[in-house]
Write a protein that holds these residues in place. Structure first.
Motif, short mmCIF file in Angstrom:
data_model
loop_
_atom_site.label_atom_id
_atom_site.label_comp_id
_atom_site.label_asym_id
_atom_site.label_seq_id
_atom_site.Cartn_x
_atom_site.Cartn_y
_atom_site.Cartn_z
N GLU A 105 4.20 3.78 -10.12
CA GLU A 105 4.12 4.62 -8.93
C GLU A 105 4.79 3.95 -7.73
OE1 GLU A 105 1.43 3.40 -10.57
OE2 GLU A 105 -0.32 3.24 -9.25
N THR A 106 4.69 2.61 -7.71
CA THR A 106 5.33 1.88 -6.62
C THR A 106 6.83 2.11 -6.64
OG1 THR A 106 3.71 0.20 -7.15
CG2 THR A 106 5.32 -0.34 -5.47
N PHE A 116 7.73 5.78 -5.56
CA PHE A 116 7.58 6.02 -4.12
C PHE A 116 8.62 5.25 -3.31
CE2 PHE A 116 3.19 7.64 -4.86
CZ PHE A 116 3.39 8.85 -4.23
N ASN A 150 11.20 6.92 -0.74
CA ASN A 150 11.26 6.50 0.67
C ASN A 150 12.57 5.81 0.98
OD1 ASN A 150 8.73 7.45 1.39
ND2 ASN A 150 7.73 5.62 0.59
N ALA A 173 -1.51 9.43 -4.19
CA ALA A 173 -0.93 9.42 -2.85
C ALA A 173 -0.24 10.75 -2.59
CB ALA A 173 0.05 8.27 -2.71
N ARG A 196 9.19 14.80 4.70
CA ARG A 196 10.14 13.83 4.13
C ARG A 196 11.13 14.50 3.20
NH1 ARG A 196 7.95 8.13 4.47
NH2 ARG A 196 6.78 8.52 6.35
N THR A 206 12.86 -0.89 1.56
CA THR A 206 11.57 -0.36 1.10
C THR A 206 11.06 -1.12 -0.10
OG1 THR A 206 13.03 1.48 0.57
CG2 THR A 206 11.07 2.00 1.79
N ILE A 229 9.44 -4.40 0.88
CA ILE A 229 8.08 -4.27 1.41
C ILE A 229 7.07 -4.10 0.28
CG2 ILE A 229 6.56 -2.75 2.73
CD1 ILE A 229 8.91 -2.26 4.62
N SER A 230 7.49 -3.37 -0.77
CA SER A 230 6.50 -3.07 -1.80
C SER A 230 6.34 -4.18 -2.82
CB SER A 230 6.84 -1.75 -2.49
OG SER A 230 8.17 -1.80 -2.95
N SER A 252 7.82 -9.38 1.40
CA SER A 252 7.76 -8.20 2.27
C SER A 252 8.01 -8.56 3.73
CB SER A 252 6.42 -7.49 2.12
OG SER A 252 5.37 -8.35 2.44
N VAL A 263 -7.44 -7.45 -2.34
CA VAL A 263 -6.30 -7.02 -3.15
C VAL A 263 -4.98 -7.07 -2.39
CG1 VAL A 263 -7.59 -5.65 -4.79
CG2 VAL A 263 -6.85 -4.61 -2.64
N GLU A 280 -1.67 -8.89 4.17
CA GLU A 280 -0.29 -8.71 4.56
C GLU A 280 -0.11 -8.78 6.07
OE1 GLU A 280 3.32 -6.87 2.77
OE2 GLU A 280 1.58 -5.57 2.51
N LEU A 281 0.99 -9.40 6.47
CA LEU A 281 1.36 -9.41 7.89
C LEU A 281 2.70 -8.69 8.03
CD1 LEU A 281 0.51 -13.12 8.68
CD2 LEU A 281 -0.82 -11.13 9.33
N THR A 302 4.55 3.92 5.72
CA THR A 302 4.28 4.54 4.42
C THR A 302 4.39 3.55 3.25
OG1 THR A 302 5.17 6.53 5.40
CG2 THR A 302 4.77 6.57 3.04
N PRO A 303 5.45 2.72 3.19
CA PRO A 303 5.49 1.77 2.06
C PRO A 303 4.26 0.86 2.00
CG PRO A 303 7.60 1.79 3.20
CD PRO A 303 6.65 2.61 4.02
N TYR A 304 3.75 0.47 3.17
CA TYR A 304 2.56 -0.39 3.20
C TYR A 304 1.34 0.38 2.68
CZ TYR A 304 5.25 -3.60 6.11
OH TYR A 304 6.19 -4.47 6.59
N GLN A 347 1.35 2.94 0.71
CA GLN A 347 1.46 3.19 -0.72
C GLN A 347 1.10 1.94 -1.53
OE1 GLN A 347 5.04 5.25 -0.38
NE2 GLN A 347 3.99 7.21 -0.54
N LYS A 348 1.37 0.79 -0.96
CA LYS A 348 0.95 -0.45 -1.60
C LYS A 348 -0.58 -0.52 -1.68
CE LYS A 348 2.88 -4.94 -0.93
NZ LYS A 348 3.52 -5.84 0.04
N ILE A 399 -2.58 2.02 -1.74
CA ILE A 399 -3.05 3.00 -2.71
C ILE A 399 -2.88 2.46 -4.12
CG2 ILE A 399 -2.67 5.33 -3.63
CD1 ILE A 399 -1.88 6.19 -0.79
N SER A 400 -1.72 1.84 -4.39
CA SER A 400 -1.54 1.32 -5.76
C SER A 400 -2.47 0.15 -6.02
CB SER A 400 -0.10 0.89 -6.04
OG SER A 400 0.76 1.17 -5.02
#
Lengths: 310, 410
Positions: free
Chosen positions: A2-3, A6, A10, A135, A141, A252, A255-256, A282, B203, B206-207, B217-219, B221-222, B224-225
């Motif tokens: 999923e990461t 998404f 994005n 999510a 978007r 993106t 960050i993930s 990140s 879990v 993060e900074l 949003t990417p943060y 979604q992280k 959520i995962s």
């Protein structure tokens, strides 16, 4: 999984937004040979015009008329500003756009205030489109994606499949010949400059509420757009497209990624508690475009698709 | 120009500012961001200070002098703050108020400490109303610094106490701004959770860059995962607003334990969806039972500043204690006021507070407020606001933490 999905979505959206901005910049560069430092300021103007339009009319009205207004403004700047500066050479033109960027910054602060304005996503698009892995994905978007792809196709068609596109392309490389054939080259320049600014304005309209509309947005976007244009190759639309998507995805994904240096450099004795090892991937995301810029300049100074040296 | 005229001109320029010194008002220099991503936070605080000054001036001011707030925009930049501090000092201002950003407070503490050492008799006093890096009242404590807000550790202590009563929360995600304050929050959260709820798994920790992220949003979604059951954040200003914007649009419905969800603009974005989910640890909320005077104060403030809500009660506490200290000392000389502030007890509408003498940290009651639809007094005209139950109050003395401060008094 999923990461990845998404981040892909994005990243592509952010990338397309970058392309909307950089396409105008690179067009203007290939035509006039100048880097328009004020380009991101037109992006900002697009967002602020759209905000003002939505105050009195609707978002849809803003979506059409704010870019047109920005484009007209751009054309005026070319006609009454750049053209007269042109005879003094490139340095004068550069300085002119540089000053223009500051001017627009200050005017925006005077007219709309120093703080962010409350420019919102229109209500008709403010709903979750679908839900994936727990999510929700906002409809707006997807709307950005649609607008950006639509613009991309229209631009491609205009440049590659129409007579106007033919003349523009000819004017890029052989302005004198095009002039001798009876076309008004200065007017073509003005139109391209205006159109480039209108594209930036469009990016502002749909990016202003997706991100933030404040007087710092030009200064925030400006450097990244230049990075895109240089990485893609000055004057190359295809290159700008690839570079935009590359940067969007890179940022993106960075960050993930949930890792820090010690995970990669563990074999070299870098531990998670050490100064270097505790830096996470990140946190490097904002730096990556510039790192890529430096690398590209070292390895391939013409950029990915460009044919001239920076 | 001959030497004589040059000298005469120089003398004139040198003398001119002196005449300004003959002021009647007591000036407080307010050094905070008034533009940029944190502009709205600074602006809201400034209007609280101005209202607090108006209230004091309705009487006979502080020790007979009317109070005037002089605002300086530091763009949340420590270097710029020192320039603004110098401007304030040049105008002969002896009191500095600042709160947004521990990075700024840190620079100001050092600069003021130096200034006071070099200019005996012209000392200035730093009234810190919101910069909560614990270091300022521990290893880096200064006699010239007084903090009127509970520090990051004290607030985290309350947050983690709340977590103890929530057995359903098993996974926590910590996100913060990448500077001394964000790091302090993350450190406090990890150590206190490990001590109080060792079963909770962290879990994510993060900074992100301060004021630079436009899309969280990417943060989210992280988070959520990572299947986080709760999120802890010290974010404030635009970073808070944009974080909840991303959380709302991604449908992330878990408790957000925040320090500053009351930041201007956050409530509007959170909307109905955040009711019961977003919590804030602070010195008050506007739906607590208070004496009529306090209700009138809040009404008066919100009538005058219709676009913002009453939020920084601590600014009124700071002004009140300053007033009381000056009265007790019979002087507005910073050194005397500082001496009087040490150990001072003061009654606020939300209970008694104390200024610790050993490290200049205020002890005030804290409340764990929840974003709620059932409120008398809403924020940002939403019909939603902050409320708390009986068990959500932490008494002032319970917030006290050990300190490593070795105060050097003049």
């Amino acid at each position: 999984m999923e990461t990845i999905l998404f981040s892909l979505l994005n990243g592509v959206i952010y990338g397309l937004l970058l392309f909307m901005l950089s396409s105008g910049l690179t067009l203007i560069f290939s035509m006039m040979g100048i880097l328009n430092f004020a380009h991101a300021s037109f992006y900002m103007l697009g967002a602020y015009f759209a905000f003002s339009f939505t105050q009195v009319t609707s978002f849809w009205f803003a979506l059409i008329f704010a870019p047109i207004l920005v484009g007209l403004l751009g054309a005026l700047v070319e006609r009454w500003g750049l053209r007269s500066v042109h005879q003094h050479g490139h340095v004068a033109e550069l300085l002119f756009t540089f000053g223009l960027a500051y001017l627009i910054d200050e005017v925006v602060k005077i007219v709309w205030g120093k703080n962010a304005v409350d420019y919102r996503v229109p209500e008709s698009l403010d709903f979750p489109l679908f839900e994936l892995f727990g999510a929700q994905y906002p409809a707006y978007r997807m709307f950005i994606l649609v607008v950006a792809v639509g613009m991309l196709v229209a631009l491609w068609y205009l440049l590659k499949r129409t007579r106007i596109g033919l003349i523009i392309q000819a004017a890029l490389t052989h302005p004198h010949m095009v002039g001798h054939l009876g076309h008004n080259v200065p007017r073509i320049f003005m139109a391209v400059f205006g159109a480039g600014c209108a594209l930036a304005g469009l990016a502002g309209v749909i990016g202003g509420n997706y991100l933030v509309t404040d007087p710092a947005m030009a200064a925030f976007m400006g450097p990244i757009v230049f990075v895109v244009v240089v990485i893609g190759g000055l004057g190359s639309l295809e290159g700008a497209f690839i570079a935009s998507l590359l940067l969007g995805l890179l940022q993106t994904f960075a960050i993930s990624i949930d890792a820090n240096f010690s995970d990669f450099l563990g074999w070299a004795g870098v531990t998670a508690t050490s100064e270097l090892g505790s830096i996470s991937i990140s946190s490097l995301a904002p730096m990556l475009p510039f790192l890529l810029l430096v690398l590209i300049l070292i390895v391939k100074p013409t950029g990915l698709m460009g044919d001239r040296e920076v | 120009m001959n030497l004589f005229t040059k000298a005469a001109l120089a003398a004139l320029v040198g003398v001119a500012p002196l005449s300004v010194h003959a002021e009647e008002t007591l000036k407080i220099a307010f050094i905070d961001p008034l533009s940029g991503p944190f502009g709205p936070s600074g602006d809201a605080a400034l209007r609280h200070w101005q209202y607090a000054a108006d209230e004091v001036n309705k009487g006979d001011g502080i020790n007979g002098q009317k109070v005037e707030i002089v605002a300086y925009d530091n763009k949340i930049n420590p270097k710029e703050s020192l320039v603004q501090l110098q401007k304030a000092l040049d105008q002969g201002i002896r009191y500095i108020a600042q709160g947004n950003g521990s990075s700024v407070a840190s620079a100001l503490i050092d600069a003021i400490e130096k200034h006071n050492k070099r200019n005996p008799g012209e000392e200035v006093l730093f009234l810190n109303y919101a910069a909560v890096d614990p270091a300022f009242t521990n290893e880096r404590c200064s006699f010239w610094h007084f903090r009127f807000d509970s520090d990051a550790d004290m607030k985290m202590n309350a947050v983690t106490d709340w977590l103890v009563g929530q057995p359903d929360i098993k996974k926590v995600y910590i996100i913060g701004q990448d500077y001394s304050f964000g790091k302090a929050v993350a450190h406090a959260a990890t150590t206190m959770i490990a001590a109080k709820r060792p079963d909770i798994e962290i879990v994510g920790n993060e900074l992100h860059p301060l004021g630079k992220v436009k899309d969280f949003t990417p943060y989210v979604q992280k988070m959520i995962s990572a299947e986080a059951d709760a999120v802890i954040t010290g974010n404030w200003g635009a970073d808070m607003v944009l974080l909840v914007k991303a959380a709302t649009s991604s449908g992330h419905k878990v408790p957000y334990l925040t320090y500053y969800a009351g930041s201007l603009g956050a409530a509007t974005i959170m909307g109905e969806g955040a009711v019961g989910q977003v919590k804030q640890i602070s010195e008050m909320n506007t739906n607590l039972e208070t004496p009529d005077e306090q209700d009138m104060l809040i009404d008066g403030f919100e009538t005058k500043n219709s676009d913002i809500s009453y939020y920084y009660h601590r600014i009124f506490t700071a002004m009140g204690m300053f007033d009381a200290a000056a009265t007790a000392a019979g002087s507005v000389e910073p050194i005397k006021v500082a001496m009087a502030l040490e150990g001072m007890e003061y009654d606020t509408a939300y209970g008694p507070v104390t200024m610790r003498a050993d490290n200049h940290q205020i002890l005030q009651p804290l409340y764990m407020s929840t974003f709620s639809a059932d409120v008398k007094r809403d924020v940002e005209d939403l019909g939603l606001g902050w409320a708390s139950g009986d068990g959500d109050r932490i008494e002032a003395d319970k917030t006290s933490m050990p300190t490593s401060c070795e105060m050097k008094r003049p």
